[in-house]
Design a protein around this motif. Sequence first.
Motif, PDB file in Angstrom:
ATOM      1  N   SER A 119       0.621  -1.126  -0.044  1.00  0.00           N
ATOM      2  CA  SER A 119       0.038  -0.020  -0.076  1.00  0.00           C
ATOM      3  C   SER A 119       0.897   1.193   0.023  1.00  0.00           C
ATOM      4  N   HIS A 120       0.288   2.124  -0.552  1.00  0.00           N
ATOM      5  CA  HIS A 120       1.082   3.675  -0.636  1.00  0.00           C
ATOM      6  C   HIS A 120       1.072   3.925   1.050  1.00  0.00           C
ATOM      7  N   ASN A 121       0.141   3.616   1.663  1.00  0.00           N
ATOM      8  CA  ASN A 121      -0.050   4.061   3.034  1.00  0.00           C
ATOM      9  C   ASN A 121       1.053   3.716   3.957  1.00  0.00           C
TER      10      ASN A 121
ATOM     11  N   GLU B 203       4.335   3.554   2.891  1.00  0.00           N
ATOM     12  CA  GLU B 203       5.690   4.011   1.857  1.00  0.00           C
ATOM     13  C   GLU B 203       6.731   4.682   2.862  1.00  0.00           C
ATOM     14  N   ASN B 204       6.149   5.449   3.836  1.00  0.00           N
ATOM     15  CA  ASN B 204       7.008   6.388   4.749  1.00  0.00           C
ATOM     16  C   ASN B 204       7.853   5.337   5.761  1.00  0.00           C
TER      17      ASN B 204
ATOM     18  N   LYS C 114      11.617   6.950  -1.669  1.00  0.00           N
ATOM     19  CA  LYS C 114      10.450   6.439  -1.757  1.00  0.00           C
ATOM     20  C   LYS C 114       9.926   6.213  -3.286  1.00  0.00           C
ATOM     21  N   ASN C 115      10.673   6.874  -4.215  1.00  0.00           N
ATOM     22  CA  ASN C 115      10.419   6.478  -5.719  1.00  0.00           C
ATOM     23  C   ASN C 115      10.658   5.110  -6.253  1.00  0.00           C
TER      24      ASN C 115
ATOM     25  N   LYS D 109       7.330   0.416  -4.730  1.00  0.00           N
ATOM     26  CA  LYS D 109       6.021   0.268  -5.939  1.00  0.00           C
ATOM     27  C   LYS D 109       4.903  -0.536  -4.895  1.00  0.00           C
ATOM     28  N   ALA D 110       3.848   0.088  -4.954  1.00  0.00           N
ATOM     29  CA  ALA D 110       2.526  -0.738  -4.193  1.00  0.00           C
ATOM     30  C   ALA D 110       1.927  -1.394  -5.090  1.00  0.00           C
TER      31      ALA D 110
ATOM     32  N   ASP E 193      -3.637  -1.506  -0.818  1.00  0.00           N
ATOM     33  CA  ASP E 193      -4.311  -0.475  -1.667  1.00  0.00           C
ATOM     34  C   ASP E 193      -5.416  -1.523  -2.771  1.00  0.00           C
TER      35      ASP E 193
END
Length: 362
Positions: free
Chosen positions: A136-138, A140-141, A151-152, A155-156, A343
């Motif tokens: 999930s993008h949630n 990423e941090n 972070k780039n 990949k979620a 996601d």
Amino acid sequence: MSYLKHKVYGILFKLFRYTRIEDNRVSFIIDSKESFKGNLNYIKKEFEKRGNFEFHFFYKDKFSFSSFKKLAGSKYIFLNDNFFPLAFMKFNPKSTIVQLWHAPGASKKFGGSVDIESREILKRISENTDYLIATSHNIENFYAEAFQISKNKIKAFGLPRMDYYFENHDLIKLKDDFCKKYNVSNDKKIILYAPTFRDEERFNNVFDFLNLEKFNESLGDDYILALRLHPKIKDYYKGDISSNGQYVDVSDWESEQELMLISDMLITDYSSIMIEYCILNKPIIFFTYDLDSYLASERGFYYDFKNTVPGPIVYSCDELIDVIENNDFDKGRISKFVKTQFDVIDGKSSERIVDFLLNEGG
């Protein structure tokens, strides 16, 4: 730490830095115990659908010059766990290195989030990693901090091994096999109990806190308790974890995912198994008899444990029995938690990852 042996590993690998890249070679970095192999198997199956690919399993705890050469000449390289020599290995720019990671979501803090001293080597590993796969993008941090990675590169796309739940499984046969193996009545519901290990040894014997006689007296007519111990428990508890009361030890059952499918309920504590289990939308209870101690002395969580976990928290055997007897579960809490960890859940995680790589990141 000097990481001397990892540096030597990197120096030896340089002998193969001019190896020609084979565009159809896919390598998987794994240990001899084949720990966390699930993700790799699903990626392999997806590549097999796409053409004539050659597969190589590189065992990180076995030394082989021929295996080094095959790894150096691989177009795609996948990891499923940490591999510190990667910090000192020089790969051909034509190779693509992907960290799949073996666990879904983010629960207990790990890596650079808790071990400040490891951040330098984790950053070097991440510089040699092209992509890190997350659910999930949630989160990423959290992953950026844990892996010390940009972070780039995250990949979620989802966890490949979770494609398992979208395959056809004969649940009747799976439960029949379970009941025959452990001599359990087929009428009984299965409660899967999967506790994690604790650094503090006195809390690792679960039967010091779960009164199995009382548990079975209240629930034994309808349920059987299936205990699955964490693989690392032997490192943290030297005694015998067993009880004379009725339960089955399923620690040697090969597929944890099969157990999750056939069980009717999960009891756990701080284990990340609950993240995977919650997509099944079945009851989860958090039996945290040592919660205050755990929160004070262990590595902590990426969220507020008490207000976030997808199920009731209990502190005693009596409370545990009461929740089960009264069916005190809130399915809405499960679905809310799922949205923070995934996601999309569609059985196509492996497909997304391989599509992305074959399209060279497009």
